[in-house]
Design an enzyme around this catalytic site. Structure first.
Site, PDB file in Angstrom:
ATOM      1  N   ARG A 172      63.332 -68.119  34.034  1.00 28.45           N
ATOM      2  CA  ARG A 172      63.694 -68.061  32.620  1.00 28.45           C
ATOM      3  C   ARG A 172      64.580 -66.859  32.388  1.00 28.45           C
ATOM      4  O   ARG A 172      64.381 -65.816  33.024  1.00 28.45           O
ATOM      5  CB  ARG A 172      62.453 -67.854  31.738  1.00 28.45           C
ATOM      6  CG  ARG A 172      61.746 -69.107  31.304  1.00 28.45           C
ATOM      7  CD  ARG A 172      62.554 -69.918  30.287  1.00 28.45           C
ATOM      8  NE  ARG A 172      61.881 -71.147  29.957  1.00 28.45           N
ATOM      9  CZ  ARG A 172      61.965 -72.295  30.643  1.00 28.45           C
ATOM     10  NH1 ARG A 172      62.737 -72.379  31.709  1.00 28.45           N
ATOM     11  NH2 ARG A 172      61.306 -73.363  30.249  1.00 28.45           N
TER      12      ARG A 172
ATOM     13  N   GLU B   4      70.903 -67.951  26.631  1.00 25.34           N
ATOM     14  CA  GLU B   4      71.583 -69.209  26.929  1.00 25.34           C
ATOM     15  C   GLU B   4      71.585 -70.136  25.708  1.00 25.34           C
ATOM     16  O   GLU B   4      70.643 -70.078  24.905  1.00 25.34           O
ATOM     17  CB  GLU B   4      70.939 -69.879  28.151  1.00 25.34           C
ATOM     18  CG  GLU B   4      69.504 -70.276  28.011  1.00 25.34           C
ATOM     19  CD  GLU B   4      68.958 -70.856  29.327  1.00 25.34           C
ATOM     20  OE1 GLU B   4      68.833 -70.112  30.317  1.00 25.34           O
ATOM     21  OE2 GLU B   4      68.663 -72.057  29.345  1.00 25.34           O
TER      22      GLU B   4
ATOM     23  N   HIS C 116      71.431 -73.957  33.821  1.00 27.32           N
ATOM     24  CA  HIS C 116      70.018 -74.370  33.684  1.00 27.32           C
ATOM     25  C   HIS C 116      69.826 -75.829  34.147  1.00 27.32           C
ATOM     26  O   HIS C 116      69.391 -76.691  33.371  1.00 27.32           O
ATOM     27  CB  HIS C 116      69.549 -74.192  32.227  1.00 27.32           C
ATOM     28  CG  HIS C 116      68.058 -74.097  32.096  1.00 27.32           C
ATOM     29  ND1 HIS C 116      67.426 -73.332  31.135  1.00 27.32           N
ATOM     30  CD2 HIS C 116      67.063 -74.682  32.793  1.00 27.32           C
ATOM     31  CE1 HIS C 116      66.117 -73.457  31.253  1.00 27.32           C
ATOM     32  NE2 HIS C 116      65.869 -74.274  32.255  1.00 27.32           N
TER      33      HIS C 116
END
Ligand code: 8YV
Length: 317
Positions: free
Chosen positions: A236, A265, A283
């Site tokens: 993360r 993000e 991601h």
């Protein structure tokens, strides 16, 4: 009357088909980006939410959705959901463990290998038309075979990555709150983070994000890494201090980094974008069709179980 459900992101049609008999659906069919106010307005009055990791389910939102009974997130990580606040209100939360483990572990290796062997950096250079001769010392990278891999967070995904490391004949170190049950099968040694950082050639982060793991890797931790080491973050954004990492990479104080997740993000720190020694992906660690469909179907299975009065397959503990 069927309960009402908001699906915040475009999802595979078969998933909506599975949900349709059980819910009055409002689905984001065109994958529009809803500003927060619009998300809140659409969520209000709903019994159920099918969200993803970029949808923050916090106390402010919960105060506006008095009917809400279930939040199903299409992710294994659930740091974006205030589980304690949900529990206080009797709202159940589910996530999607296991179905993404192997695909995510595969991607961990893709990112590690690309980082070690400068795959994207050399491709950019080739596409720019800069390749006019072969040279002995062109794009020298790091050996993966026989190197020391340090896995920070030996959960399901960490273990799946560790199993694959055996094929590369690597020495395996890890950190975890408790010893991994399969430690000897994996040939892995549990050490303190400081020791792992000092010894690993590859530091791979796969731990969940929480207030306690915020900036697990900052300036001081980066300074402990070998100058030849690579840092890989699959977990993360926020586990790494992106600004500190960009400074470290720019100064060449570690060899390289591979990142799939970022602090803000989908915005990526421009200082990271400016570094040539970092592999950046959007991601996508769980992004294979079978894994993403499995995740979405599992989220739907949880919602259907709720609507039909059955126990949820994967409630968050
Ligand atoms: C998801 C992830 O694709 O499962 C997780 O926690 O990070 C990814 O696999 C993403 O979060 C979408 O919800």
């Amino acid at each position: 009357m069927k309960p009402s459900l908001l699906v915040t992101r475009r999802v595979f049609p078969e998933v909506l088909q599975a949900l349709a008999p059980h819910y009055e659906l409002e689905a984001n069919q065109d994958d529009a980006i809803w500003p927060r106010a619009e998300f809140v307005a659409r969520a209000s009055g709903k019994d159920a939410l099918f969200v993803v990791a970029s949808d923050a389910i916090d106390r402010d939102l919960l105060a506006t959705v008095p009917k809400l009974r279930i939040v199903a997130t299409g992710s294994v990580g659930y740091n974006h959901v205030d589980v304690a606040a949900c529990r206080e209100r009797g709202i159940i939360v589910s996530n999607t463990p296991d179905v993404l483990t192997e695909a995510t572990a595969d991607f961990g290796w893709a990112l590690l290998m690309a980082t070690a062997r400068r795959v994207t950096e050399s491709e950019r250079w080739l596409r720019e038309g800069q390749w006019n001769r072969w040279a002995w010392d062109q794009f020298l990278g790091a050996d993966v075979h026989g190197a020391t891999l340090g896995i920070v967070g030996m959960g399901r995904i960490g273990s799946a990555i560790a199993r694959r490391a055996r094929g590369f004949g690597m020495r395996l170190l890890y950190t975890n709150r408790s010893p991994a049950a399969n430690e000897s099968e994996l040939g892995a040694t549990r050490v303190a983070l400081e020791e792992l950082l000092g010894q690993a050639d590859f530091v791979l982060l796969v731990l969940p994000y929480s207030k306690q793991t915020h900036h697990t890797i900052g300036e001081a931790e980066l300074a402990r890494m070998k100058p030849t080491a690579c840092l890989i973050n699959l977990a993360r954004g926020g586990i790494v201090d992106d600004a500190a990492l960009a400074r470290t990479l720019a100064a060449g104080r570690i060899a390289a980094a591979g990142l799939d997740v970022y602090e803000n993000e989908p915005k990526v720190d421009p200082a990271l974008l400016a570094c040539s020694n970092v592999v950046l992906t959007p991601h996508i660690a769980s992004a294979t069709r079978s894994s993403r469909l499995g995740m979405a179907m599992l989220a739907a299975d949880n919602l259907i179980a709720f609507a039909t009065g059955r126990p949820l397959p994967t409630p968050v503990a």
